[in-house]
Design an enzyme around this catalytic site. Structure first.
Site, PDB file in Angstrom:
ATOM      1  N   LYS A 156       0.836  -1.213   0.000  1.00  0.00           N
ATOM      2  CA  LYS A 156       0.000   0.000   0.000  1.00  0.00           C
ATOM      3  C   LYS A 156       0.869   1.261   0.000  1.00  0.00           C
ATOM      4  O   LYS A 156       0.596   2.205  -0.731  1.00  0.00           O
ATOM      5  CB  LYS A 156      -0.890  -0.056   1.262  1.00  0.00           C
ATOM      6  CG  LYS A 156      -1.871   1.062   1.415  1.00  0.00           C
ATOM      7  CD  LYS A 156      -2.976   0.654   2.362  1.00  0.00           C
ATOM      8  CE  LYS A 156      -2.617   0.788   3.835  1.00  0.00           C
ATOM      9  NZ  LYS A 156      -2.572   2.174   4.315  1.00  0.00           N
ATOM     10  N   ARG A 163       2.650   5.909  -3.502  1.00  0.00           N
ATOM     11  CA  ARG A 163       3.729   6.717  -4.098  1.00  0.00           C
ATOM     12  C   ARG A 163       3.776   6.532  -5.609  1.00  0.00           C
ATOM     13  O   ARG A 163       3.968   7.494  -6.365  1.00  0.00           O
ATOM     14  CB  ARG A 163       5.064   6.341  -3.455  1.00  0.00           C
ATOM     15  CG  ARG A 163       5.149   6.867  -2.013  1.00  0.00           C
ATOM     16  CD  ARG A 163       6.108   6.072  -1.171  1.00  0.00           C
ATOM     17  NE  ARG A 163       6.369   6.655   0.134  1.00  0.00           N
ATOM     18  CZ  ARG A 163       5.616   6.443   1.233  1.00  0.00           C
ATOM     19  NH1 ARG A 163       4.546   5.664   1.178  1.00  0.00           N
ATOM     20  NH2 ARG A 163       5.934   7.000   2.391  1.00  0.00           N
ATOM     21  N   ASP A 171       3.261  -0.549  11.853  1.00  0.00           N
ATOM     22  CA  ASP A 171       1.911  -1.023  11.534  1.00  0.00           C
ATOM     23  C   ASP A 171       1.673  -2.455  12.016  1.00  0.00           C
ATOM     24  O   ASP A 171       0.537  -2.923  12.020  1.00  0.00           O
ATOM     25  CB  ASP A 171       1.669  -0.946  10.021  1.00  0.00           C
ATOM     26  CG  ASP A 171       1.610   0.503   9.553  1.00  0.00           C
ATOM     27  OD1 ASP A 171       1.310   1.387  10.378  1.00  0.00           O
ATOM     28  OD2 ASP A 171       1.873   0.750   8.368  1.00  0.00           O
ATOM     29  N   LYS A 220      -2.733   6.562  15.306  1.00  0.00           N
ATOM     30  CA  LYS A 220      -2.988   5.882  14.025  1.00  0.00           C
ATOM     31  C   LYS A 220      -4.494   5.953  13.744  1.00  0.00           C
ATOM     32  O   LYS A 220      -5.180   6.795  14.304  1.00  0.00           O
ATOM     33  CB  LYS A 220      -2.460   4.438  14.100  1.00  0.00           C
ATOM     34  CG  LYS A 220      -0.937   4.371  14.157  1.00  0.00           C
ATOM     35  CD  LYS A 220      -0.303   4.898  12.881  1.00  0.00           C
ATOM     36  CE  LYS A 220       1.212   4.873  12.929  1.00  0.00           C
ATOM     37  NZ  LYS A 220       1.805   5.581  11.778  1.00  0.00           N
ATOM     38  N   ARG A 262      -4.382   2.700  18.999  1.00  0.00           N
ATOM     39  CA  ARG A 262      -4.159   1.248  18.951  1.00  0.00           C
ATOM     40  C   ARG A 262      -3.707   0.685  20.296  1.00  0.00           C
ATOM     41  O   ARG A 262      -3.910  -0.502  20.558  1.00  0.00           O
ATOM     42  CB  ARG A 262      -3.165   0.890  17.839  1.00  0.00           C
ATOM     43  CG  ARG A 262      -3.789   1.044  16.464  1.00  0.00           C
ATOM     44  CD  ARG A 262      -2.862   0.630  15.328  1.00  0.00           C
ATOM     45  NE  ARG A 262      -3.552   0.823  14.047  1.00  0.00           N
ATOM     46  CZ  ARG A 262      -2.962   0.935  12.870  1.00  0.00           C
ATOM     47  NH1 ARG A 262      -1.644   0.894  12.791  1.00  0.00           N
ATOM     48  NH2 ARG A 262      -3.670   1.093  11.777  1.00  0.00           N
TER      49      ARG A 262
HETATM   50  C1  S3P Z   1       3.309   5.071   5.961  1.00  0.00           C
HETATM   51  C2  S3P Z   1       4.034   5.406   7.053  1.00  0.00           C
HETATM   52  C3  S3P Z   1       3.673   5.048   8.437  1.00  0.00           C
HETATM   53  C4  S3P Z   1       2.635   3.948   8.471  1.00  0.00           C
HETATM   54  C5  S3P Z   1       1.533   4.156   7.483  1.00  0.00           C
HETATM   55  C6  S3P Z   1       2.089   4.252   6.064  1.00  0.00           C
HETATM   56  C7  S3P Z   1       3.755   5.508   4.626  1.00  0.00           C
HETATM   57  O1  S3P Z   1       3.133   6.181   9.084  1.00  0.00           O
HETATM   58  O2  S3P Z   1       2.100   3.814   9.763  1.00  0.00           O
HETATM   59  O3  S3P Z   1       0.602   3.087   7.534  1.00  0.00           O
HETATM   60  O4  S3P Z   1       3.292   4.961   3.622  1.00  0.00           O
HETATM   61  O5  S3P Z   1       4.589   6.413   4.563  1.00  0.00           O
HETATM   62  P1  S3P Z   1       4.100   7.262   9.771  1.00  0.00           P
HETATM   63  O6  S3P Z   1       4.998   7.713   8.706  1.00  0.00           O
HETATM   64  O7  S3P Z   1       3.239   8.386  10.228  1.00  0.00           O
HETATM   65  O8  S3P Z   1       4.758   6.539  10.891  1.00  0.00           O
END
Ligand code: S3P
Length: 427
Positions: free
Chosen positions: A21, A26, A314, A341, A345
């Site tokens: 994901k 990106r 995550d 989050k 959590r």
């Molecule tokens: C993500 C970064 C993480 C993650 C999120 C996806 C990303 O968050 O928890 O599910 O794709 O850059 P944080 O960058 O806020 O830690």
């Protein structure tokens, strides 16, 4: 919606999980910002990635599904309307990364989200983007909606108060549009998908210990387009790996899964707990990919803290579930990010795991879990959070009696095919 999960006698099979994901967000954004046509393939699914697709379409990119799992994106060259209202749904990655990408465009852009996203902190991106010269409005307490008034940007050297790939990426995407070198410093490395893909696309990225810089310029916006095969999502694979490790009998094999070192903290944690995991790398660029095999094993408690936290952020709910079955006291600390989050959590895990009979104490920055405790059944609430819904589903697979997950529908945010895959592997 309620969904019950019954104990599985055996968990066995080979799975290809949904496309990563983080990388899919990106890839869609960068393809939409490039000048030419890009082809992105992989098992792209989930409402979060759809939110990014819809936002990029609203900004003028064309996205066509060429066949199963293949998206063809015609980019805008980042020449976009001067006004847009963008619905980011449940997706923090969409909102935070797009804020940075839009900060360098002349115009007024409003980014909003669902009730869960509307509660999440946005000052962590608003503050650095303001320092760079963008106008960024949030609610009085720093939450969405965000209104970005973009324009010319000044480069900054910014020390992020939290190690967060979303914050880092927002600044780097703004930095691409600033005149000079923009630098982000982090206390522990967060996932580096943004900088890997930007470097692969020819953008000037400089990495040194503890910091990452981007040279402003328009390389991405004149890019003729790219072809990218997305790996499977280790965050989705982790549900099956943990299920296999905790099941009475199991062998799960996940092929083509992303092994970015900024994401493999869960594999390190499970290995430290004594899990039987086999990791076979198969490719390296632009992202490391491989096969992971998991089998049941006796687990012992561990301490999870420091740099492991961002690398497993995550998957910490799954680590907590595994800890309920490990011998001894597992301590998870430095994990206050879990509170902001899709839900809190720490609180939701503590309430849910305790309802199933686990010995769990919640702390402001983590959890203390004493194991092993056999899990009984019961009803647990996913609190609108996809990862909590699926963590509790795995609890049902390894409990003594069924577990009912309230709010199961949240799973479709990242893994709409979870129940189909469950049918394939659970006996
Ligand atoms: C993500 C970064 C993480 C993650 C999120 C996806 C990303 O968050 O928890 O599910 O794709 O850059 P944080 O960058 O806020 O830690």
């Amino acid at each position: 919606m309620d969904r019950s999960f019954s104990p599985a006698a055996r968990i066995e099979g080979t799975l290809e999980v949904p496309a990563d994901k983080s990388i899919a967000h990106r890839a869609l954004m960068f393809a939409g910002m490039a000048a030419g046509t890009s082809r992105i393939s992989g098992k792209i699914s989930g409402e979060d990635v759809n939110s990014t697709r819809r936002c990029m379409e609203a900004l003028g990119a064309q996205v066509v599904e060429e066949g199963p799992g293949v998206l063809v994106v015609t980019g805008t060259g980042w020449s976009i309307p001067a006004e847009a209202n963008l619905d980011c749904g449940n997706s923090g990655t969409t909102m935070r990364l797009l804020s940075g990408a839009l900060a360098g465009r002349k115009g007024t852009f409003t980014l909003s989200g669902d009730p869960s996203l509307s509660r999440r902190p946005m000052l962590r991106v608003a503050e650095p983007l303001r320092l760079m010269g963008a106008g960024v409005e949030t609610s009085d307490d720093g939450r969405p909606p965000l209104t970005i008034r973009g324009g010319s940007l000044t480069p900054v050297i910014y020390r992020s108060p939290v190690p967060s790939a979303q914050v880092k990426s927002a600044i780097l995407l703004a930095g691409l549009q600033a005149d000079g070198l923009t630098t982000v410093q982090e206390s522990a490395p967060s996932r580096d998908h943004t900088e890997r893909i930007l470097a692969w696309l020819g953008c000037r990225i400089l990495r040194t210990e503890g910091q990452i810089s981007v040279q402003g310029g328009d390389q991405l916006f004149v890019h003729p387009g790219f072809e990218l095969q997305l790996p499977g999502d280790l965050s989705s694979a982790a549900f099956w790996l943990v299920a296999a490790i905790l099941a009475p009998a199991a062998e799960i094999r996940i092929e083509g899964v992303g092994l970015n070192p900024g994401r493999t903290g869960i594999l390190d944690i499970l290995t430290a707990m004594g899990a039987d995991l086999e990791i076979i790398p198969t490719a390296d660029a632009p992202e490391p990919v491989g096969t992971v095999v998991a089998r049941p094993g006796l687990l012992r408690a561990t301490e999870i803290s420091g740099a492991t936290i961002p690398a497993a952020v995550d998957e910490l709910p799954l680590a907590a579930l595994a800890a309920t079955q490990a011998e001894g006291t597992t301590v998870i600390r430095d994990a206050e990010e879990l509170k902001v989050k899709e839900t809190d959590r720490i609180a939701v895990l503590a309430v849910g795991l305790r309802a199933l009979g686990a010995k769990v104490e919640d702390r402001p920055d983590g959890l203390i879990i004493e194991g092993p405790t056999p899990l009984g059944g019961g009803r647990v609430n996913a609190a609108g959070d996809h990862r909590m819904a699926m963590t509790f589903a795995v609890a049902g697979l390894i409990a003594r009696v069924p577990v009912t997950v309230t709010g199961w529908e949240a799973a479709s945010v990242s893994y709409p095919g979870f129940l189909d895959d469950l049918k394939k592997v659970a006996g």
